[in-house]
Design a protein around this motif. Structure first.
Motif, PDB file in Angstrom:
ATOM      1  N   ILE A 246       0.729  -1.223   0.206  1.00 20.85           N
ATOM      2  CA  ILE A 246      -0.035  -0.182  -0.167  1.00 20.85           C
ATOM      3  C   ILE A 246       0.928   1.142   0.035  1.00 20.85           C
ATOM      4  O   ILE A 246       0.665   2.434  -0.568  1.00 20.85           O
ATOM      5  N   ASN A 247       1.965   1.232   0.735  1.00 21.52           N
ATOM      6  CA  ASN A 247       2.845   2.350   0.696  1.00 21.52           C
ATOM      7  C   ASN A 247       3.503   2.774  -0.804  1.00 21.52           C
ATOM      8  O   ASN A 247       4.027   3.638  -1.021  1.00 21.52           O
ATOM      9  N   GLN A 248       3.456   1.964  -1.553  1.00 21.53           N
ATOM     10  CA  GLN A 248       4.024   1.975  -2.942  1.00 21.53           C
ATOM     11  C   GLN A 248       2.807   2.602  -3.753  1.00 21.53           C
ATOM     12  O   GLN A 248       2.825   3.247  -4.972  1.00 21.53           O
ATOM     13  N   LEU A 249       1.622   2.728  -3.523  1.00 20.60           N
ATOM     14  CA  LEU A 249       0.374   3.045  -4.313  1.00 20.60           C
ATOM     15  C   LEU A 249       0.115   4.500  -4.016  1.00 20.60           C
ATOM     16  O   LEU A 249      -0.201   4.917  -2.996  1.00 20.60           O
ATOM     17  N   THR A 250      -0.282   5.207  -5.102  1.00 18.68           N
ATOM     18  CA  THR A 250      -0.841   6.461  -4.940  1.00 18.68           C
ATOM     19  C   THR A 250      -2.497   6.481  -4.492  1.00 18.68           C
ATOM     20  O   THR A 250      -3.031   5.470  -4.812  1.00 18.68           O
ATOM     21  N   ASP A 251      -2.835   7.475  -4.312  1.00 20.00           N
ATOM     22  CA  ASP A 251      -4.543   7.476  -4.168  1.00 20.00           C
ATOM     23  C   ASP A 251      -5.204   7.118  -5.469  1.00 20.00           C
ATOM     24  O   ASP A 251      -6.155   6.394  -5.343  1.00 20.00           O
ATOM     25  N   LYS A 252      -4.735   7.596  -6.851  1.00 16.22           N
ATOM     26  CA  LYS A 252      -5.518   7.181  -7.772  1.00 16.22           C
ATOM     27  C   LYS A 252      -5.111   5.572  -8.213  1.00 16.22           C
ATOM     28  O   LYS A 252      -6.227   4.872  -8.529  1.00 16.22           O
ATOM     29  N   GLN A 253      -4.180   5.117  -7.828  1.00 15.42           N
ATOM     30  CA  GLN A 253      -4.004   3.485  -7.764  1.00 15.42           C
ATOM     31  C   GLN A 253      -4.847   2.730  -6.957  1.00 15.42           C
ATOM     32  O   GLN A 253      -5.284   1.695  -7.003  1.00 15.42           O
ATOM     33  N   LEU A 254      -4.971   3.390  -5.649  1.00 20.67           N
ATOM     34  CA  LEU A 254      -5.745   2.781  -4.642  1.00 20.67           C
ATOM     35  C   LEU A 254      -7.332   2.804  -5.174  1.00 20.67           C
ATOM     36  O   LEU A 254      -8.072   1.801  -4.668  1.00 20.67           O
ATOM     37  N   ALA A 255      -7.703   3.712  -5.833  1.00 15.31           N
ATOM     38  CA  ALA A 255      -8.963   3.893  -6.589  1.00 15.31           C
ATOM     39  C   ALA A 255      -9.067   2.493  -7.244  1.00 15.31           C
ATOM     40  O   ALA A 255     -10.199   1.969  -7.561  1.00 15.31           O
ATOM     41  N   ASP A 256      -8.053   2.148  -7.850  1.00 12.75           N
ATOM     42  CA  ASP A 256      -8.039   0.835  -9.023  1.00 12.75           C
ATOM     43  C   ASP A 256      -8.328  -0.488  -7.872  1.00 12.75           C
ATOM     44  O   ASP A 256      -9.103  -1.088  -8.424  1.00 12.75           O
ATOM     45  N   VAL A 257      -7.639  -0.298  -6.756  1.00 15.16           N
ATOM     46  CA  VAL A 257      -7.682  -1.444  -6.017  1.00 15.16           C
ATOM     47  C   VAL A 257      -9.021  -1.630  -5.505  1.00 15.16           C
ATOM     48  O   VAL A 257      -9.497  -2.699  -5.329  1.00 15.16           O
ATOM     49  N   CYS A 258      -9.708  -0.712  -5.240  1.00 16.47           N
ATOM     50  CA  CYS A 258     -11.237  -0.632  -4.814  1.00 16.47           C
ATOM     51  C   CYS A 258     -12.270  -0.911  -5.670  1.00 16.47           C
ATOM     52  O   CYS A 258     -13.456  -0.983  -5.072  1.00 16.47           O
ATOM     53  N   THR A 259     -11.846  -1.102  -7.052  1.00 23.66           N
ATOM     54  CA  THR A 259     -12.919  -1.280  -8.020  1.00 23.66           C
ATOM     55  C   THR A 259     -12.479  -2.481  -8.611  1.00 23.66           C
ATOM     56  O   THR A 259     -11.083  -2.903  -9.020  1.00 23.66           O
ATOM     57  N   GLY A 260     -13.328  -3.445  -9.101  1.00 25.47           N
ATOM     58  CA  GLY A 260     -13.027  -4.752  -9.685  1.00 25.47           C
ATOM     59  C   GLY A 260     -12.618  -4.350 -11.311  1.00 25.47           C
ATOM     60  O   GLY A 260     -12.712  -3.161 -11.454  1.00 25.47           O
ATOM     61  N   VAL A 261     -12.431  -5.381 -12.121  1.00 31.65           N
ATOM     62  CA  VAL A 261     -12.001  -5.235 -13.381  1.00 31.65           C
ATOM     63  C   VAL A 261     -13.189  -4.909 -14.237  1.00 31.65           C
ATOM     64  O   VAL A 261     -12.923  -4.819 -15.501  1.00 31.65           O
ATOM     65  N   GLY A 262     -14.436  -4.981 -13.813  1.00 33.54           N
ATOM     66  CA  GLY A 262     -15.580  -4.684 -14.759  1.00 33.54           C
ATOM     67  C   GLY A 262     -16.284  -6.044 -15.000  1.00 33.54           C
ATOM     68  O   GLY A 262     -15.994  -7.082 -14.827  1.00 33.54           O
ATOM     69  N   THR A 263     -17.275  -5.896 -16.100  1.00 30.49           N
ATOM     70  CA  THR A 263     -17.920  -7.187 -16.461  1.00 30.49           C
ATOM     71  C   THR A 263     -16.983  -8.157 -17.280  1.00 30.49           C
ATOM     72  O   THR A 263     -17.115  -9.336 -17.156  1.00 30.49           O
ATOM     73  N   MET A 264     -16.064  -7.752 -17.711  1.00 27.52           N
ATOM     74  CA  MET A 264     -15.184  -8.755 -18.453  1.00 27.52           C
ATOM     75  C   MET A 264     -14.401  -9.428 -17.516  1.00 27.52           C
ATOM     76  O   MET A 264     -13.569 -10.363 -18.029  1.00 27.52           O
ATOM     77  N   GLY A 265     -14.537  -9.055 -16.190  1.00 35.03           N
ATOM     78  CA  GLY A 265     -13.801 -10.088 -15.310  1.00 35.03           C
ATOM     79  C   GLY A 265     -14.439 -11.637 -15.521  1.00 35.03           C
ATOM     80  O   GLY A 265     -13.602 -12.412 -15.080  1.00 35.03           O
ATOM     81  N   MET A 266     -15.407 -11.540 -15.773  1.00 36.39           N
ATOM     82  CA  MET A 266     -16.249 -12.956 -15.939  1.00 36.39           C
ATOM     83  C   MET A 266     -15.615 -13.900 -17.154  1.00 36.39           C
ATOM     84  O   MET A 266     -15.478 -15.088 -17.104  1.00 36.39           O
ATOM     85  N   MET A 267     -15.011 -13.061 -18.167  1.00 34.37           N
ATOM     86  CA  MET A 267     -14.375 -13.645 -19.298  1.00 34.37           C
ATOM     87  C   MET A 267     -12.625 -13.378 -19.287  1.00 34.37           C
ATOM     88  O   MET A 267     -12.072 -13.550 -20.409  1.00 34.37           O
TER      89      MET A 267
END
Length: 819
Positions: free
Chosen positions: A475-496
């Motif tokens: 976590i200490n390597q990640l910026t706030d913008k990158q933490l936002a990615d961590v808190c969201t999944g990869v989307g509907t394409m995650g199923m595929m």
């Protein structure tokens, strides 16, 4: 980017499949409920005439996210044939199989088109077989007939009274009546995920079985129970009403009230048996009811009140002529005072081991006074009012008797709370002013020592950001913008998505953007009848997932036009692989076992499949209260009672989390008790009903089993969307119950017009699912607007990172393996 394919490359039946099939079988055996027995059971005659749509097309489970794409499901017809029964109605069965195949193909052709893709559920309904003919009767000899009544339901739609989803159809009634007149014995089997109205059969002397939806081994299990090789030991976990109108405010449920935007919980705490017992409305079958092939005697032995805990030893003796198991249910009737009370509430239960004739067993219970307390909204406290607390033991809500009395001589406060989920509108709630009288002559009693009750005062606030060496390193390597990615999944394409972990059919995946920072990606798969994965699929050399007809990601895809699926068609050079998950009995069935041991074994069996297919989060168990039998998703849920829901889900969680790094996700938090327009429905409910009924099961799970994840629901509660609710996601979960895992949204529940992505994370909902760059952007905008602080984002991300670095996948692989 490298990937790991989780499946196997041939269709060989694995040892794990065989082992899990045995668990599914044992769970099914214990889930069947014998409601009536006209003397035919167990069957001595091997000649049986079998009828009804569900005989050859037995429904194993509901539709939607609760589907399981298993290898094979044993129907009632197949199970009985394999068990040596002679089915004398073979021509009827074969004709029905052929007609059903034609009807399904016709339905597919008539419904081809993209509009069907808007539905999460396969809304195909089994064809009604032709009415039983005189030829069918002539060809079907023997003394015993079986008729299977089947009903299907699923996610995103409630059952409709007008469609006979809750009642028998005219052709079913006429067929059953015909069989009743022809055969010496008639057995009616209800193959449904919830109760139905059986009024037309009330005057018939028949045998009646609640089969439920018993998973892939249901047909085999039922055959063994019918023959007497096994026996009935299930009990109803939900009251069966005589008619729909008997349900309190049933005419206002979901679509019936004409206002899908608002659901008023006017019955308040009087849900299920609490209503029927309190207001003396006689149901068809009581909560906790179920017959056996034998008889049992229940006797209370030692009874001791020590401090705030009551210890009970209950002896169960098999007094009949057949082996069996009994369920001891402990109820409490609490004194009314400033608060009105239900007639009785379940406070504990246990199931015996198998008892042979004349064999006995002593079950030990420990009951904390907290289970006898009621929530007082005015002072935001759980209290024990002055008076007698009558403890009763028996085997149903209707068949129990007082065994002990706890006398409380003054009002005591067990805990003080902040109020939550404040009313957004006033409405009239059901009240009762009954004073209960019991014959307590000779019943042992004890006075509660007021000094044993020490008031607990909860403190509230946002918890500290989780910190340890592994989490901090990332976590200490990640910026706030990158933490936002961590808190969201990869989307509907995650199923595929084939990147990193390739497991077609998973519902989502966490980001794999930061492998270079040491952060793995993990998958999330639907439940709760088992893992929902695609059974047969293929992957191209470029990493694209391809699908075979009959093995689509979602069942509605079978009615999409061929051109829309062309890009999914496998090529000759694509790699074919298989994922064989087990279809276990649905939630209603597992609750009907009243057996936490077998449910824990089901959880462990699921966990072993999670480990095999690299699934980290299982989106189960479903824990919403079966408030009304028309809820389309009742099959996924356990009971109308929060203690049953909590104890059974806790057993499931213990089983799954027995393998370190595998997580359950209890859902839907909270009040997702109807499916029609669920994304916009506002549940108007009192805080007392919330705490005592709709949140209690979740509390039991967290306190007793420690589920590592919770999924918020789609709906609003008193005007606030649940993912946005600080009261639910922080005050209840973390401050009161001590939850320290991951809270995630249900899929798309923070899209425009619903919850708010930034507010949700600010208020304690860590993971936004299924996620994608749009949701990550919302978090970044929230940081700019001030609706989301860096600390709140970091807190959410730390919870997610913690779950990943200690996950099952992290034990097997490192981020370096996928670069």
């Amino acid at each position: 980017m490298k990937r790991v394919i989780t499946g196997q490359y041939d269709e060989t039946v694995s040892k794990l499949e065989e082992e899990n099939s045995k668990v599914a079988y044992e769970a099914a055996v214990e889930s069947f409920v014998l409601l009536k027995n006209d003397g035919a059971l167990p069957l001595q005659d091997k000649k049986v005439a079998l009828f009804g749509a569900g005989a050859s097309h037995t429904i194993k489970g509901g539709t939607g996210s609760g589907e399981v794409n298993n290898r094979h499901s044993v129907t009632i017809y197949e199970g009985m044939k394999n068990a040596g029964f002679e089915i004398t109605s073979e021509k009827y069965i074969q004709r029905n199989i052929e007609e059903e195949a034609k009807a399904h193909e016709k339905w597919i052709n008539e419904n081809k088109g993209m509009p069907n893709a808007a539905s999460l559920s396969n809304n195909y309904v089994l064809k009604d077989p032709d009415c039983i003919s005189e030829a069918d009767l002539t060809e079907s000899d023997g003394k015993v007939a079986i008729y299977v009544v089947s009903r299907q339901s699923g996610e995103a739609a409630d059952k409709k009274l007008a469609n006979h989803d809750f009642s028998l159809k005219d052709n079913e009634v006429s067929d059953i009546t015909l069989l009743y007149e022809k055969f010496e014995h008639l057995i009616v089997i209800v193959n449904s995920g919830a109760s139905i109205d059986l009024s037309p059969l009330d005057d018939l002397k028949i045998s009646l079985i609640f089969y439920g939806q018993a998973g892939q081994e249901g047909g085999r299990a039922l055959a063994d129970v019918l023959s007497g090789k096994k026996y009935f030991s299930g009990k109803l976990a939900t009251t069966w009403v005589k008619k729909y109108e008997d349900i309190p405010f049933g005419n206002e449920f979901s679509y019936l009230n004409g206002d899908l935007d608002n659901e008023y919980y006017k019955e308040d705490i009087y849900v299920g048996y609490r209503y029927f017992d309190t207001f003396k409305v006689e149901p068809r079958f009581h909560f906790g009811y179920g017959l056996s092939y034998t008889e049992f005697e229940i006797e209370a032995l030692e009874k001791k009140l020590e401090g705030r805990k009551l210890h009970l030893n209950i002896k169960v003796r098999n007094t009949g002529e057949h082996a069996g198991k009994e369920v001891v249910q402990i109820y409490a009737s609490c004194p009314s005072g400033r608060l009105d009370k239900e007639y009785q509430r379940l406070v504990a239960f246990k199931k015996t081991s198998e008892l042979q004739p004349k064999e006995e067993e002593v079950l030990k219970f420990e009951i904390d006074m907290y289970s006898l307390a009621s929530y007082e909204e005015t002072f935001s406290s759980y209290i024990l009012e002055k008076g007698d607390y009558v403890i009763k033991a028996g085997n149903s809500s209707a068949d129990n008797k007082p065994v002990f009395v706890i006398e409380n001589r003054e009002e005591l406060v067990l805990s003080k709370h902040d109020s939550i989920c404040h009313y957004d509108s006033e409405y009239e709630k059901l009240k009762n002013n009954n004073v209960w009288e019991y014959d307590l002559e000779g019943v042992e009693r004890a006075v509660l020592d007021k000094n044993a009750i020490v008031t607990r005062t909860y403190k509230y606030g946002k918890p500290a950001v989780y910190s340890d060496e592994k989490v901090d390193r990332i976590i200490n390597q990640l910026t706030d913008k990158q933490l936002a990615d961590v808190c969201t999944g990869v989307g509907t394409m995650g199923m595929m998505d084939t990147n990193v972990i390739c497991a077609p059919g998973v519902a989502g995946k966490t980001t794999y953007k930061y492998l270079d920072k040491g952060l793995m990606s993990v998958t999330l798969a639907d439940g709760p009848g088992g893992l929902r994965l695609v059974r047969k699929t293929a992957v191209s050399k470029t990493g694209r997932i391809k699908m075979f007809k009959g093995h689509y990601l979602l069942s509605f895809m079978e009615v999409m036009p061929d051109w829309a699926l062309f890009f999914l068609k496998p090529g000759k050079n694509d790699t074919v692989f298989y994922q064989f998950a087990t279809a276990f009995p649905v939630g209603t069935n597992l609750a009907s076992t009243w057996n936490t041991d077998i449910v824990e074994e089901v959880g462990y069996a699921v966990s072993k499949e999670m480990d095999k297919y690299n699934v980290t989060y299982w989106l189960a168990p479903g824990m919403n209260i079966q408030r009304n039998p028309l809820c389309g998703r009742n099959f996924e849920y356990y009971s109308e009672d929060p203690v049953v829901s909590g104890k059974i889900s806790a057993a499931m969680t213990r089983g799954v989390q027995r393998i370190e790094g595998n997580y359950t996700t209890i859902k839907h938090f909270a009040c997702n008790n109807a499916e029609d327009k669920r994304e916009f429905s506002n549940a108007h409910v009192s805080e007392r009903a919330l705490r005592e009924i709709y949140l209690k099961g979740f509390e039991i799970n967290i306190r007793e089993a420690g589920s590592k994840s919770v999924m918020t629901s789609y709906n609003l509660i008193n005007g606030t969307y649940t993912p946005d609710s600080y009261d639910l996601c922080t005050k209840m979960l973390r401050n009161e119950w001590g939850f320290d895992g991951v809270v995630m949204t249900d899929w798309f529940s923070t899209r425009p017009g619903q919850g708010h992505t930034d507010v949700a994370v600010a208020n304690g909902n860590d993971m936004i699912m299924p996620g994608d760059k749009v949701y990550a952007k919302s978090l970044k905008e929230g940081l700019k607007k001030g609706t989301l602080s860096s600390e709140d984002l970091r807190r959410a991300a730390a919870n997610i990172i913690r779950s990943i670095v200690y996950s099952n996948v992290a034990k097997k692989y490192s981020p370096e393996d996928f670069k």
